[in-house]
Structure formats: C-alpha cells, structure tokens
Motif scaffolding. Structure first.
Motif, PDB file in Angstrom:
ATOM      1  N   LEU A  35       0.837  -1.217   0.000  1.00  0.00           N
ATOM      2  CA  LEU A  35       0.000   0.000   0.000  1.00  0.00           C
ATOM      3  C   LEU A  35       0.863   1.254   0.000  1.00  0.00           C
ATOM      4  CD1 LEU A  35      -2.899  -1.028   2.437  1.00  0.00           C
ATOM      5  CD2 LEU A  35      -3.008  -0.782  -0.061  1.00  0.00           C
ATOM      6  N   ALA A  36       1.993   1.210   0.688  1.00  0.00           N
ATOM      7  CA  ALA A  36       2.898   2.364   0.689  1.00  0.00           C
ATOM      8  C   ALA A  36       3.462   2.589  -0.714  1.00  0.00           C
ATOM      9  CB  ALA A  36       4.025   2.142   1.691  1.00  0.00           C
ATOM     10  N   ALA A  37       3.826   1.488  -1.372  1.00  0.00           N
ATOM     11  CA  ALA A  37       4.384   1.610  -2.721  1.00  0.00           C
ATOM     12  C   ALA A  37       3.337   2.125  -3.709  1.00  0.00           C
ATOM     13  CB  ALA A  37       4.924   0.260  -3.179  1.00  0.00           C
ATOM     14  N   LEU A  38       2.089   1.776  -3.482  1.00  0.00           N
ATOM     15  CA  LEU A  38       1.021   2.069  -4.450  1.00  0.00           C
ATOM     16  C   LEU A  38       0.363   3.426  -4.226  1.00  0.00           C
ATOM     17  CD1 LEU A  38      -0.527  -1.519  -4.570  1.00  0.00           C
ATOM     18  CD2 LEU A  38       0.742  -0.382  -6.406  1.00  0.00           C
ATOM     19  N   ASP A  39       0.948   4.266  -3.394  1.00  0.00           N
ATOM     20  CA  ASP A  39       0.422   5.614  -3.147  1.00  0.00           C
ATOM     21  C   ASP A  39      -1.004   5.596  -2.593  1.00  0.00           C
ATOM     22  OD1 ASP A  39       2.761   6.901  -4.099  1.00  0.00           O
ATOM     23  OD2 ASP A  39       2.074   6.617  -6.166  1.00  0.00           O
ATOM     24  N   ALA A  40      -1.312   4.588  -1.809  1.00  0.00           N
ATOM     25  CA  ALA A  40      -2.666   4.490  -1.252  1.00  0.00           C
ATOM     26  C   ALA A  40      -2.928   5.645  -0.293  1.00  0.00           C
ATOM     27  CB  ALA A  40      -2.827   3.162  -0.527  1.00  0.00           C
ATOM     28  N   GLN A  41      -4.207   5.865  -0.065  1.00  0.00           N
ATOM     29  CA  GLN A  41      -4.641   6.846   0.932  1.00  0.00           C
ATOM     30  C   GLN A  41      -5.419   6.084   2.007  1.00  0.00           C
ATOM     31  OE1 GLN A  41      -5.556  10.696   0.176  1.00  0.00           O
ATOM     32  NE2 GLN A  41      -3.571  10.576  -0.848  1.00  0.00           N
ATOM     33  N   VAL A  42      -5.266   6.529   3.240  1.00  0.00           N
ATOM     34  CA  VAL A  42      -6.059   5.945   4.322  1.00  0.00           C
ATOM     35  C   VAL A  42      -7.253   6.874   4.568  1.00  0.00           C
ATOM     36  CG1 VAL A  42      -6.020   5.031   6.668  1.00  0.00           C
ATOM     37  CG2 VAL A  42      -3.903   5.114   5.333  1.00  0.00           C
ATOM     38  N   ILE A  43      -8.437   6.287   4.593  1.00  0.00           N
ATOM     39  CA  ILE A  43      -9.636   7.093   4.843  1.00  0.00           C
ATOM     40  C   ILE A  43     -10.019   6.931   6.307  1.00  0.00           C
ATOM     41  CG2 ILE A  43     -12.033   7.510   4.150  1.00  0.00           C
ATOM     42  CD1 ILE A  43     -11.023   5.874   1.518  1.00  0.00           C
ATOM     43  N   ILE A  44     -10.079   8.066   6.988  1.00  0.00           N
ATOM     44  CA  ILE A  44     -10.228   8.068   8.444  1.00  0.00           C
ATOM     45  C   ILE A  44     -11.461   8.868   8.825  1.00  0.00           C
ATOM     46  CG2 ILE A  44      -9.133   8.954  10.572  1.00  0.00           C
ATOM     47  CD1 ILE A  44      -6.419   8.562   9.044  1.00  0.00           C
ATOM     48  N   THR A  45     -12.172   8.386   9.829  1.00  0.00           N
ATOM     49  CA  THR A  45     -13.261   9.201  10.351  1.00  0.00           C
ATOM     50  C   THR A  45     -13.007   9.528  11.816  1.00  0.00           C
ATOM     51  OG1 THR A  45     -15.656   9.419  10.644  1.00  0.00           O
ATOM     52  CG2 THR A  45     -14.747   7.233  10.962  1.00  0.00           C
ATOM     53  N   GLY A  46     -13.454  10.721  12.187  1.00  0.00           N
ATOM     54  CA  GLY A  46     -13.306  11.161  13.573  1.00  0.00           C
ATOM     55  C   GLY A  46     -14.403  12.143  13.888  1.00  0.00           C
ATOM     56  N   LYS A  47     -14.304  12.750  15.040  1.00  0.00           N
ATOM     57  CA  LYS A  47     -15.369  13.684  15.443  1.00  0.00           C
ATOM     58  C   LYS A  47     -15.523  14.836  14.460  1.00  0.00           C
ATOM     59  CE  LYS A  47     -16.118  12.592  20.163  1.00  0.00           C
ATOM     60  NZ  LYS A  47     -15.310  12.563  21.367  1.00  0.00           N
ATOM     61  N   LYS A  48     -14.393  15.206  13.829  1.00  0.00           N
ATOM     62  CA  LYS A  48     -14.452  16.349  12.909  1.00  0.00           C
ATOM     63  C   LYS A  48     -14.834  15.899  11.497  1.00  0.00           C
ATOM     64  CE  LYS A  48     -10.863  18.617  15.551  1.00  0.00           C
ATOM     65  NZ  LYS A  48      -9.407  18.546  15.591  1.00  0.00           N
ATOM     66  N   GLY A  49     -15.195  14.659  11.333  1.00  0.00           N
ATOM     67  CA  GLY A  49     -15.599  14.171  10.018  1.00  0.00           C
ATOM     68  C   GLY A  49     -14.516  13.343   9.367  1.00  0.00           C
ATOM     69  N   GLU A  50     -14.703  13.112   8.054  1.00  0.00           N
ATOM     70  CA  GLU A  50     -13.799  12.230   7.327  1.00  0.00           C
ATOM     71  C   GLU A  50     -12.570  12.966   6.819  1.00  0.00           C
ATOM     72  OE1 GLU A  50     -16.651   9.336   5.232  1.00  0.00           O
ATOM     73  OE2 GLU A  50     -14.938   9.510   3.869  1.00  0.00           O
ATOM     74  N   LYS A  51     -11.450  12.251   6.777  1.00  0.00           N
ATOM     75  CA  LYS A  51     -10.263  12.832   6.151  1.00  0.00           C
ATOM     76  C   LYS A  51      -9.447  11.742   5.467  1.00  0.00           C
ATOM     77  CE  LYS A  51      -7.330  12.593  10.267  1.00  0.00           C
ATOM     78  NZ  LYS A  51      -6.588  13.299  11.303  1.00  0.00           N
ATOM     79  N   ARG A  52      -8.503  12.178   4.666  1.00  0.00           N
ATOM     80  CA  ARG A  52      -7.634  11.246   3.957  1.00  0.00           C
ATOM     81  C   ARG A  52      -6.184  11.546   4.315  1.00  0.00           C
ATOM     82  NH1 ARG A  52      -9.392   9.202  -1.404  1.00  0.00           N
ATOM     83  NH2 ARG A  52     -11.609   8.819  -1.069  1.00  0.00           N
TER      84      ARG A  52
END
Lengths: 711, 326
Positions: free
Chosen positions: B167-184
């Motif tokens: 995933l690091a090699a493939l330029d992946a993004q992690v999609i995260i959710t928290g109290k302030k909403g979603e982020k990448r």
C-alpha cells in the motif's frame, strides 16, 4: 546391487493407521480431554530472574481473585513425601516448590488453581515475587572451558590419540548446534484425580505409563498399583515425555491438597523450559586419511549444556566410535553447567548432534581428498563393529547408499561447488549417514481370541505417533491370519500388561515380539483344541464354539535371547538432499529429499513411511531453521513461541521419498525388524549442510543455515 | 487475561463514541489485539466489535479502488478487481501470515498491527514502546529482525506488515473518520518513525477510526512483484521484503514505485531509488544502482548487519522479477 529388491512404501501399500480416522475426526481423546466431574485448573507462574533466591512472595491478590481455590509456592506447598529423603546424589531432578532457590529463568515459583483455566491464568499474573538476584551464565560458547567430564565418563581412546593430525590429508573444524526444542503439537498435560489418600488416577501425556506410575508412586510414597496412569493417545513427544516432569508432580500435589481433580496444561512458552530440549552443543571434529581416502584417525570433541542442578549426558561423540572402520579413534565429551533447565533426549539424542560433526566432517574430508563423499564412506565401511569387533546382526548400508544415490540423481551432482544453476538458483546435492542402536527389551502382551473370531491385543505401551497400534495389528494379522479389521488394540494404560516406555526406537522390536509370541502361543493352543496340526478346516471361531469357549486368552512375556548378545545391532539411514540456494538472498529451498532406512523388515509400510518423513522434516528444521535463542544479558528466551521459533511448514517440504532396504535382521527378533524412529532424523542436518556447500561453496558450521549466513 | 466488557457497534458513529472513553479498544479480526491481551501488553476494559459494520466492500471509484477497512485479507488477495488492477497488493497479502490468519485479519487491523519485536511482547523485558522510559531491550540485545532505517535511540522495532508495504508503494490513501468528520492521509504518512515516542505507531488519533483505503489507478499491474525473504517459506516475518511496481514502456521505466518491509518502524518507501529509475532502461546494472541509492543512511546493529547486504540484493532481485528479467 542388482539383486536388491527395491521396496518403496507407497500410499496403497500396507495397513492404514488403525487410529487414523479417530485422530483426523477429533474422536481420539487426548489427556487434556478427560473432563472429570469437579475438574479445577492449574496454571504455573515462572521465575523472571535467572539465578538467585526468592525474597518474598505476595500472593494475596491472586488468592483473592475470582474463582481461585489456592496458590501454592515453596512457602505453603504441602511437602512432597519423596522429596523428604536425603538426596543420594549431589545433583538430581529439579524439585518443585522445595526451596527458594532459582536455577533458571521460567522456573515455576507458584501454582494457581482456580475453577476455570482463564481465571487461573489471570490470577497467575497477579503474583508478585521479589528476588535476590545472583550472577548467572547461560551461554555455552563463552563457557566451553568450564566443561567437565561427566560422572564416570572417561575419554574414549582406540589406538593413538589425535592420530588424524599425522595423516597426509586432514580436516579440523568446529560445529555449533543451538538448542532445539521438541515442540510436539500436543502440549504437555496432566489431569490428576485422587480417590482417598493413597490412590489416584492420572490422564497424562507420557511416553511410558509405567514410568509415570513409578515416578508418581515414588514422589508420593504410594504403592505403584494405586497409581493408575492413562495415556491412550499422545500428540507427539520426541523424547519430551520420557520422564515425569515437575508440573506433573505439582498437579498431583494440588489435587491431593484440594481433594479435587486438577488439570494442568503447559503453555507453548512453558514447553521451552518445563520439558527439556536438545542441548546447545559445540563440537570439534578432526579427520585424517591417506590420499586414497582410508581413515587414519578420528578425533571428536563435544561440549553440551546442562542445568546447574542435574547432569544430562548423551552420546554425542559415540557415533564417531561406531560408524567407520578406523584404527585410531578418540573422543572427549564435556558438560557445561549453565543457568538453564535440564535438557532431555530429543529424537536421535546425541547421535543426531554428533552426526552433524561426523558427517559434515566426512564431506569436508571428501573435498580435501577430491573424492566422492559416498566413495569415501564405502572405502571406510565398517564390516564389523569398530568398538567391539562383533559381527553385525545385519547391515546393508552399502545397498542403502546405492538406493538413495539412484533416487536423488546423485550422478547429476557436480563435485565442484557453486557450479550448477537452475532458473537462477544454485543447485547442490549432499548426503549424510545416520545410525542408532537396535534394541529389544521385555514386554508382555495379552492376546484374546473371542468366539466371533475377533482378536484383542492389550499392553501398557503408549503410541506417541509412530503407529505402534498399527504395527501390532500388522504383526498379529500376519501371524494369526486374522484380518486387520478383526483385530483391536488396547494400549496406553498402566493397568494393562507391562511394556516399556516408547523411546529409543525400540517399541516395534520389543512389543512387536511379544505380540508375535502371544499370537504364536494362541495359535498353538488352538491347534491343541482342534486336535489337528493345522486346525483342520475349522475357523478359529468354530474351534472356540466347538469347545463352548467364549474366549481363549494368553499373556506372554517376550524378551531378547542370549544369542543376540553375540551381535552388534544397529539400524542405519542415509539421507540425500537436493537443495536450491538463491545466490543473492541466501534463501535455501529443499528441492528433493530421499531418505533410505536399513532397519530390517518393515512390518507396517505405511506408518514406517510416515515415520521416516516426519524424521526427515524434523532434521530439516534442525538444519535450516530451529534455534531457541536466549538473551544472555537476562538469561531469558526471546523466541519461545511458534511465530519466532521456526519449525518447517508445508511450504518448506518437497515430496519426500522414503525408501527401505527391507531385509530382515535374523537375530534381533521374530519379525527381523529394527527401529527407525531415531535414524529418520540422524544425518539429515548434515546432508543439508553438505548440499548447501555443494550449491554455494559456503560451509555453514553453525546451524541453522538461515539466509543471513549465506550472503 | 483481565475480564472485559464486549459490545457490538452498530455504526461508525457509535464506534467513535465508544472509543472516546479511555480503556476502550476496537476489535475486528482480533488476530493481533487478542495476542496483546493474552500477553498482558494491554488490558482493555471494553471491546467494541466492528465486524458487523458495512465496511467490507471492494469497489472501483472514479480514479482508483476503494477497499473497506473490514475486508478480509484473504478476500482482498483473491478479489478480481485487486488481481486485475493492483496485483502487487494481492502478492503482498499472500506473503503475509498464514491462510488461517488471513481469513480472520482485516485491512484496517493489518494497518493497525503492532511490531512483533520480542522485547515488546515480553512484559518482563524493557521496552519503550510498551512502557515508555523502561529502555530498549533490542538495541543491545537480539536484534536480528530489527530496523536498519529510521530507528531512534528509543526504539529499533520494525512494522511487521506485508500488505502495508504494498500500500505504501502504491500511493494508497487511508480514509479516516473522527469527530471532525472524514479525512484522507497518504499511506506513507500514516505510520510514524519511533523518534522520542515509540509508543505511538501511527498518526491515527485515539478517537479516530479507519474506514478503508483507496489505491489510485496506475500502470503497474503488468510489472509488479513482491519479494519476501524470510527464514521459512511461509508464516514467518520478513527479514527483508520489497514491493515493486514498474510502469514499463519497451525497456524503459516510465515510473517506479518501491517500498521495503522488515527494515523500519514503518513501511519504507524508496523515493531516491524511484527517482533514479524513472526514465532509465530496465537493466540489472540500473537496478543495482537504484538499490545502492536506497541504502543511504542505513544503520545496522549486532545481529542484523546482514540486512545491509540482503536489502540491496532483495531490491535488485524484486526489480528483476517485476521487469521480467528473471
């Protein structure tokens, strides 16, 4: 060689394992599965220091934890009656909860018993122990000079000492084998259940129900008859269940004190410190020969580790006294006491370690002589026992070399190292020889023919995996002419007629002989009853019915004859390996393995093949990946689990070929069969190391041969 | 282990609420968390089971592939879209753990797994990651499996994942959710180096959770390779592993992606080597030069010095496989 009948055990040949279906369907009941009414659970807590004394133990939190019935330590544990006698030897088995001394890291310091396993496990983490730490040594390599001759152990000298040094061609090399751990799949287990004060039943993982019966009777000063030991199935042991260990004594003690059945199952981590291992061993091999390869001298030195409290010795150097014809042989064996638990025999004890030095040494000598390694061995073949001069009862080792060489394709081996590649991988061939004494002890077997023509066989022996019940069935079926599916075998119970501990590759020879003799006697009785030499045309069932007999039973004890003592009796193996080694990453793959056993008649082809395969896999682990690592700053193991202590998995193992010379030994026993459990492993690691050298030109003398050592 | 409470989450929102309370942990496949509990590394009061949340999907997006946090490692490794678009990820997954573990382990759990440093696992041993301030047992101990890049004076542990290297090699993004909403977050920024806080493995805040990963479309499918060098052929952590994706045109490398496992506290992306390879022809000599560039700044300890030789050898070998030279 033309007249050798090549006998390859195929999957279709011979009986299926008689308890195979039970095992693969989960119906075989192992020791931990006897969930007696009122069962409670014991969990040990181990020392976190390596040497010193216990200062204080605070067990309050553990005692007050939910479900906890008792916490035993040296402070409050009921005294083990057998421990109260003054010791007869200065050193001896570790005595659990006997005093406050710590000899090794992980030594049990407390036993928690609770109403569930999980609660006992949790409570064990709450025990607080304060220690006075003392200095310690756990590293054999830096303590070789501290080695001493074992008690009664003299250096072996035949002819001239160190004569190899005077030979025109010689090698002198050192080899290291780290600690290997048995790690059978089944964890060590005991359930102890007392019936009053002087009688108990234990379900135990053991290689010998009678040995366990004796040990427990001694420790608790009981009549052995009052100790009933049951062990119908054992999920591998390899030597780790040869003796009665301290967790077993602790469980029996707790069951007595609590008047409740106690179950104690070791954790995988405890399997590394509670039930022995193959000791870390340093070896030095000196071999000298004439230019045509005739051995002039063999000098084999070894230093193995043992514990501070007990001497464990094994025949590491003996193989050099026994394998080849050589006028001058001397061996020196030393023990180094370290702050570790006591080692114990592990499949091919001593010999498997010694064969690394001898058989790698022979390969190195063959290179020094520019000779084929098989030719070197044939030139030095021992026609009589080099130690005693006795004739062999049987020996077809040269045939075994030939069978194996043909099967592996030895002719494709290029003597020049690192000269052959396949798809970018370096190719290498190597071989190693193994040998182990062939024994026959005494055993008693009850054979009972029932009116319906079925046959029961009963004896106390346990089956730790080789297929003892299957071999017994094979032998009885052949002698009696009763179909295998009409024969039932009852084993693994101290209440049955006595037979020895499963170990030393001797059970088929010993118990099989008793089965044979019992069946022969039974047949004779049937002949008498029928009044004709061959029983006329009546079936066994008809003979019994004619005499109105519900059954006919004999109990026969069988043992070796004095005649046998005239011969040297050994089993031999030759292991061949073809390996692929990646030239830049150092990864070693076993491409093909052929193991040939010369161990007399094969009485149970299918399970014999399995046993050879299992032993070869164990040797592959020894050669390529197994190593229990201690951080010597702490004296504590750092890889005591299956993620970090690597044993071979399916992907490491190619199709293995198991071949048998299958010629009877006329003297050892009625079947002509010799043991094969140990020789299956002895010589495998050397064959691998030799193959890796042939592939790469790199001689790895400290096992295991991991990729880092080849780049 | 200590007794704990167990609840089933019904929504990501519910998970966020639950984990805002101290002593609460998310459980998915449990293949690593349960080990930690059994070894006494952690003793949570409460587990929130997220296995029932609808976060298992593997779906194409406008410009990439979205993989839900609960997709099983085994399922991802055999998924047709993954095999077609991102075979490197499948190869890396299949090199990890065992079939049994891959059948339980999730993508999110794989990202969140912790080091297998044996000093971290043994509560008797010193470990700054497990118990800050106690020291590093591995630094002068048995450090054969440990880092050669990016370690600190506090910690030399490595991240154990194979999937993450891909995933690091493939330029992946992690999609995260928290109290302030979603982020990448770029995958390469998700995991941390140990620095002075080895107790922190990554930049996920305590009150956030991973929803999934997204891999942008690329031209690497034909020339991908995951090489894992290990002590046995399966079920062993990497001594060194290399993920390679090449965009090849004729014999020319248009662009390259490279990352290593078993060498650092995080999947170790080889940016210098990638830069060097862009525009070069696919030759063993160029691969060796790229491998040498990748080794800049490497530092070994008593038992892992072999990695200084093994890593460049593995990079070269992986590049050869990816480009079809082998």
């Amino acid at each position: 060689m033309e007249n050798i009948k090549k006998r390859k055990a195929s999957a279709t040949e011979g009986l299926d394992r008689v308890d195979g279906r039970l095992k693969v369907t989960g119906k075989a009941k192992y020791s931990a599965e006897y969930n007696t009414k009122g069962l409670v659970y014991g969990v040990l807590a181990g020392s976190t220091i390596t040497s010193g004394t216990i200062k204080t133990i605070d067990a309050k939190a553990a005692e007050n934890a939910p479900g906890v019935l008792a916490v035993y330590t040296y402070l409050n544990s009921p005294k083990i009656p057998g421990y109260q006698d003054p010791p007869t030897q200065p050193k001896g088995p570790f005595r659990i909860f006997d005093d406050n001394k710590i000899y090794f890291n992980g030594q049990p310091v407390a036993l928690v018993v609770a109403d569930t396993f999980e609660r006992a496990q949790y409570a064990a983490t709450l025990i607080k122990v304060a220690y006075d730490k003392a200095s310690f040594q756990t590293d054999l390599k830096s303590n070789i000079s501290a080695g001493v001759s074992p008690r009664n152990g003299k250096d072996y000298v035949k002819g001239q000492e160190d004569a190899y040094k005077t030979a025109p061609v010689k090698i002198e090399q050192e080899y290291i084998l780290p600690t290997d751990v048995h790690n059978p799949m089944e964890l060590h287990t005991i359930i102890a259940n007392w019936d009053g004060d002087d009688k108990l039943t234990v379900w135990d993982k053991t290689q010998g129900v009678l040995g366990t019966q004796r040990s427990i009777a001694q420790a608790f000063k009981l009549d052995p008859k009052n100790v009933h030991v049951i062990s119908p199935f054992v999920g591998g042991a390899f030597g780790a269940a040869l003796r009665t260990w301290q967790h077993e004594i602790a469980a029996v003690m707790a069951a007595k004190a609590l008047k409740k059945p106690v179950k104690l199952v070791l954790s995988r981590a405890e399997m590394f410190t509670a039930v022995g291992y193959r000791p870390y061993t340093w070896q030095k091999m000196g071999l000298g020969a004439t230019p045509d390869g005739k051995l002039v001298g063999i000098t084999h030195e070894a230093s193995g580790q043992t514990s501070m409290y007990e001497d464990f010795t094994e025949g590491t150097v003996n193989i050099s006294q026994l394998m080849y014809a050589c006028p001058n042989v001397n061996t020196r064996y030393r023990l180094v006491s370290l702050n570790v638990n006591t080692p114990t025999p592990m499949r091919g004890p001593g010999e498997a370690t010694g064969a690394i030095a001898l058989e790698c040494g022979m390969d190195e000598l063959a290179y020094a002589l520019n000779m084929d390694p098989i030719d070197l061995r044939v030139v030095n073949h021992a026609d009589t026992d080099p130690q005693t001069g006795k004739p062999y009862s049987s020996k077809f080792l040269k045939d075994a070399y030939q069978l194996g060489a043909d099967a592996i394709g030895w002719k494709n081996r290029n003597r020049k190292p690192a000269s052959v590649t396949e798809n970018g991988w370096l190719v290498g061939y190597g071989m190693g020889t193994g040998m182990f004494g062939a024994y026959r002890g005494a055993a008693t077997v009850l054979a009972r023919l029932l009116a319906d023509g079925t046959l029961d066989l009963e004896t106390a022996v346990t089956d730790i995996g080789p297929g003892t019940g299957t071999a017994m069935t094979n032998i009885a079926s052949e002698v009696m002419g009763v179909a295998a599916d009409k024969i039932s075998v009852k084993i693994g119970d101290s209440a049955l007629p006595p037979s020895p501990t499963q170990g030393g590759s001797s059970v088929t020879s010993t118990v099989g002989s008793a089965v044979n003799d019992a069946c022969v006697q039974l047949k004779e009785k049937l002949k008498e009853l029928s009044g004709t030499a061959e029983g006329g045309n009546l079936s066994y069932a008809q003979i019994l019915q004619a005499h109105n007999l519900p059954q006919l039973e004999v109990t026969v004890t069988s043992k070796s004859s004095p005649e046998a003592a005239k011969y040297a009796m050994y089993s031999w193996s030759v292991h061949f390996m073809k390996v692929l080694v990646h030239p830049t990453t150092g990864v070693v793959k076993v491409d093909k393995a052929v193991s040939v056993a010369d161990c007399g008649t094969i009485v149970s082809p299918k399970t014999a093949r399995s046993q050879i395969i299992g032993g070869t896999i164990m040797g592959t682990g020894m050669g390529l990946m197994e190593e229990a690592v201690i951080d010597h700053r702490y004296g504590r193991l750092v890889n005591n689990d299956f993620a970090n202590y690597h044993v071979p998995i399916q992907a490491d193992i190619p199709q293995l070929e198991a071949l048998f010379v299958n010629k009877p030994d006329p003297y050892i026993n009625p079947m002509g069969a010799k043991g094969m459990g140990e020789i299956a492993t002895i010589g495998v690691a050397a064959a691998l190391a030799n193959a890796v050298f042939n592939a790469t030109g790199k001689r790895v003398r400290d096992l295991p041969i991991t990729p880092d050592k080849l780049i | 282990m200590k007794q704990f409470q167990y609840t089933k989450a019904t929504s990501p929102q519910g998970v966020l609420e639950a984990i805002s309370k101290p002593g609460t942990k998310i459980i998915a496949g449990g293949t690593n968390l349960v080990d930690h509990m059994k070894h006494g590394l952690i003793a949570p009061d409460k587990l929130v089971d997220i296995n029932h949340l609808p976060l298992k999907g593997i779906t194409p997006t406008k410009s990439g592939l979205h993989i839900g946090t609960l997709a099983l490692n085994s399922v991802v490794s055999e998924n047709a879209l993954v095999l077609q678009k991102q075979p490197l990820l499948s190869m890396a997954l299949k090199a990890g753990a065992s079939p049994q573990l891959r059948n339980m382990a999730t993508v999110g759990g794989n990202i969140m797994q912790r080091t297998r440093c044996t000093y971290f696992y043994d509560t008797i041993m010193p470990c700054n990651k497990r118990e800050p301030g106690t020291g590093c047992g591995a630094m002068e101990g048995y450090n054969r499996m440990h880092a050669i890049f990016g370690a600190s004076g506090q910690c030399i542990a490595v991240h154990p994942s194979d999937m993450c290297v891909a995933l690091a090699a493939l330029d992946a993004q992690v999609i995260i959710t928290g109290k302030k909403g979603e982020k990448r977050m770029p995958f390469t920024d998700f995991h941390r180096l140990p620095d002075d806080h080895p107790e922190l493995d990554n930049h996920l805040a305590k009150d956030e959770m991973i929803l999934g990963v997204e891999i942008p479309d690329n031209n690497f499918a034909k020339n991908s390779y995951y090489l894992k060098v290990r002590d046995r052929q399966s079920y062993a952590f990497a001594l060194v592993s290399v993920a390679v994706g090449l965009d090849l045109s004729g014999g020319t490398i248009r662009s390259a992606r490279l990352a290593m496992g078993g060498v650092a506290h995080k999947p170790w992306r080889l940016f210098e080597a990638e830069k060097f390879l862009a525009g070069k022809t696919a030759t063993e000599d160029n691969f060796k030069q790229a491998a040498q560039l990748a080794m800049q700044g490497a530092k070994a300890y008593e038992y892992n010095a072999f990695k200084l030789k093994l890593a460049p050898a593995a990079i070269t070998e992986a590049l050869k496989h990816a480009s079809g030279i082998v």
